[in-house]
Design a protein around this motif. Structure first.
Motif, PDB file in Angstrom:
ATOM      1  N   MET A  59     104.543 -35.948  74.984  1.00 11.87           N
ATOM      2  CA  MET A  59     104.528 -37.489  74.489  1.00 11.87           C
ATOM      3  C   MET A  59     103.088 -37.901  73.823  1.00 11.87           C
ATOM      4  N   ARG A  60     102.095 -37.382  74.567  1.00 13.08           N
ATOM      5  CA  ARG A  60     100.985 -37.348  74.095  1.00 13.08           C
ATOM      6  C   ARG A  60      99.674 -36.625  72.890  1.00 13.08           C
ATOM      7  N   THR A  61     100.198 -35.256  72.780  1.00 16.86           N
ATOM      8  CA  THR A  61     100.369 -34.379  71.427  1.00 16.86           C
ATOM      9  C   THR A  61     100.982 -34.442  70.629  1.00 16.86           C
ATOM     10  N   GLU A  62     102.140 -35.718  70.660  1.00 19.03           N
ATOM     11  CA  GLU A  62     103.267 -36.012  69.543  1.00 19.03           C
ATOM     12  C   GLU A  62     102.616 -37.818  68.895  1.00 19.03           C
ATOM     13  N   GLY A  63     101.416 -37.537  69.990  1.00 15.85           N
ATOM     14  CA  GLY A  63     100.805 -39.595  69.261  1.00 15.85           C
ATOM     15  C   GLY A  63     101.942 -40.323  70.415  1.00 15.85           C
ATOM     16  N   ASP A  64     102.865 -40.316  70.509  1.00 17.64           N
ATOM     17  CA  ASP A  64     103.342 -41.524  71.401  1.00 17.64           C
ATOM     18  C   ASP A  64     102.403 -42.430  72.677  1.00 17.64           C
ATOM     19  N   LEU A  65     101.896 -41.630  73.215  1.00 20.20           N
ATOM     20  CA  LEU A  65     101.092 -41.952  73.858  1.00 20.20           C
ATOM     21  C   LEU A  65      99.482 -42.125  73.633  1.00 20.20           C
ATOM     22  N   ASP A  66      98.552 -42.445  74.332  1.00 22.83           N
ATOM     23  CA  ASP A  66      97.445 -42.628  73.896  1.00 22.83           C
ATOM     24  C   ASP A  66      96.451 -41.777  74.770  1.00 22.83           C
ATOM     25  N   GLU A  67      95.310 -41.271  75.292  1.00 21.25           N
ATOM     26  CA  GLU A  67      94.736 -40.706  76.230  1.00 21.25           C
ATOM     27  C   GLU A  67      94.606 -41.907  77.406  1.00 21.25           C
ATOM     28  N   GLN A  68      94.379 -43.187  77.231  1.00 19.41           N
ATOM     29  CA  GLN A  68      94.380 -44.075  78.451  1.00 19.41           C
ATOM     30  C   GLN A  68      95.442 -44.219  78.634  1.00 19.41           C
ATOM     31  N   GLU A  69      96.587 -44.173  78.489  1.00 16.16           N
ATOM     32  CA  GLU A  69      97.618 -43.938  78.685  1.00 16.16           C
ATOM     33  C   GLU A  69      97.950 -42.790  80.190  1.00 16.16           C
ATOM     34  N   PHE A  70      97.831 -41.969  78.449  1.00 16.50           N
ATOM     35  CA  PHE A  70      98.193 -40.046  79.232  1.00 16.50           C
ATOM     36  C   PHE A  70      97.178 -40.476  80.835  1.00 16.50           C
ATOM     37  N   ARG A  71      96.184 -41.163  81.146  1.00 19.57           N
ATOM     38  CA  ARG A  71      95.451 -40.600  82.462  1.00 19.57           C
ATOM     39  C   ARG A  71      95.340 -41.312  82.951  1.00 19.57           C
ATOM     40  N   LYS A  72      96.475 -42.751  82.552  1.00 17.40           N
ATOM     41  CA  LYS A  72      96.824 -43.625  83.208  1.00 17.40           C
ATOM     42  C   LYS A  72      98.216 -43.178  84.536  1.00 17.40           C
ATOM     43  N   ILE A  73      98.188 -42.055  83.468  1.00 18.81           N
ATOM     44  CA  ILE A  73     100.306 -41.538  83.654  1.00 18.81           C
ATOM     45  C   ILE A  73     100.083 -40.817  85.232  1.00 18.81           C
ATOM     46  N   GLN A  74      98.668 -39.284  84.095  1.00 18.03           N
ATOM     47  CA  GLN A  74      98.446 -38.990  86.025  1.00 18.03           C
ATOM     48  C   GLN A  74      98.085 -38.971  86.728  1.00 18.03           C
ATOM     49  N   ALA A  75      97.223 -40.600  86.823  1.00 14.72           N
ATOM     50  CA  ALA A  75      96.937 -41.044  87.973  1.00 14.72           C
ATOM     51  C   ALA A  75      97.784 -41.445  88.640  1.00 14.72           C
ATOM     52  N   LEU A  76      98.922 -42.489  88.053  1.00 17.57           N
ATOM     53  CA  LEU A  76     100.202 -42.607  89.032  1.00 17.57           C
ATOM     54  C   LEU A  76     101.148 -41.421  89.493  1.00 17.57           C
ATOM     55  N   LEU A  77     100.739 -40.371  88.667  1.00 24.44           N
ATOM     56  CA  LEU A  77     101.947 -39.344  88.740  1.00 24.44           C
ATOM     57  C   LEU A  77     101.114 -38.188  90.500  1.00 24.44           C
ATOM     58  N   GLU A  78      99.483 -38.543  90.514  1.00 28.51           N
ATOM     59  CA  GLU A  78      98.953 -38.013  91.254  1.00 28.51           C
ATOM     60  C   GLU A  78      99.310 -38.411  92.822  1.00 28.51           C
ATOM     61  N   LYS A  79      99.074 -39.700  92.122  1.00 29.28           N
ATOM     62  CA  LYS A  79      99.404 -40.656  93.212  1.00 29.28           C
ATOM     63  C   LYS A  79     100.400 -41.165  94.583  1.00 29.28           C
ATOM     64  N   GLN A  80     101.650 -40.737  93.267  1.00 29.37           N
ATOM     65  CA  GLN A  80     102.770 -40.804  93.957  1.00 29.37           C
ATOM     66  C   GLN A  80     102.881 -39.403  94.883  1.00 29.37           C
ATOM     67  N   ARG A  81     102.421 -38.012  94.178  1.00 30.51           N
ATOM     68  CA  ARG A  81     102.691 -36.490  94.803  1.00 30.51           C
ATOM     69  C   ARG A  81     101.660 -36.405  96.258  1.00 30.51           C
ATOM     70  N   SER A  82     100.952 -37.466  96.560  1.00 31.70           N
ATOM     71  CA  SER A  82      99.800 -37.077  97.733  1.00 31.70           C
ATOM     72  C   SER A  82     100.657 -38.224  98.440  1.00 31.70           C
ATOM     73  N   ILE A  83     101.127 -39.399  97.835  1.00 29.81           N
ATOM     74  CA  ILE A  83     101.653 -40.324  99.194  1.00 29.81           C
ATOM     75  C   ILE A  83     103.631 -39.420  99.108  1.00 29.81           C
ATOM     76  N   GLY A  84     103.691 -39.140  98.797  1.00 32.94           N
ATOM     77  CA  GLY A  84     104.702 -38.210  98.996  1.00 32.94           C
ATOM     78  C   GLY A  84     104.906 -36.564 100.028  1.00 32.94           C
ATOM     79  N   SER A  85     103.699 -36.213  99.906  1.00 30.94           N
ATOM     80  CA  SER A  85     103.037 -35.429 100.495  1.00 30.94           C
ATOM     81  C   SER A  85     103.301 -35.245 101.960  1.00 30.94           C
TER      82      SER A  85
END
Length: 101
Positions: free
Chosen positions: A64-90
């Motif tokens: 989605m970021r590569t195609e331009g649907d997400l800008d860099e800031q939104e992508f970083r925010k999503i990445q941070a949320l996914l990392e946080k979710q994975r760390s909480i899950g593990s």
């Protein structure tokens, strides 16, 4: 009439024999071990499936970021949320919270 296949006089004598008890115990141990192995393999397969889903979600957001649907800031925010979710899950998988109530 003599019973050559059943040398014990009764079932109590049969189950009182140490060899019979040892054999039944070994059979029971093998059955319980096989059941535990089945459960562990099933849990491992479920966990591997969850990891594949996590990788697919990340790949989809990168596309989605590569195609331009997400800008860099939104992508970083999503990445941070996914990392946080994975760390909480593990973290919850490895440690059980203790209650001090």
């Amino acid at each position: 009439m003599s019973n050559t296949f059943f040398p014990w006089g009764s079932w109590q004598e049969f189950f009182g024999d140490s060899f019979v008890r040892l054999t039944l115990g070994a059979i029971g141990l093998v059955v319980v071990s096989m059941f535990a192995l089945y459960v562990l393999l099933r849990l491992r397969r479920i966990n591997a499936h969850n990891l594949q889903i996590d990788a697919m979600v990340r790949k989809n957001f990168e596309e989605m970021r590569t195609e331009g649907d997400l800008d860099e800031q939104e992508f970083r925010k999503i990445q941070a949320l996914l990392e946080k979710q994975r760390s909480i899950g593990s973290e919850s998988d490895t440690t059980k919270p203790s209650r001090s109530d």
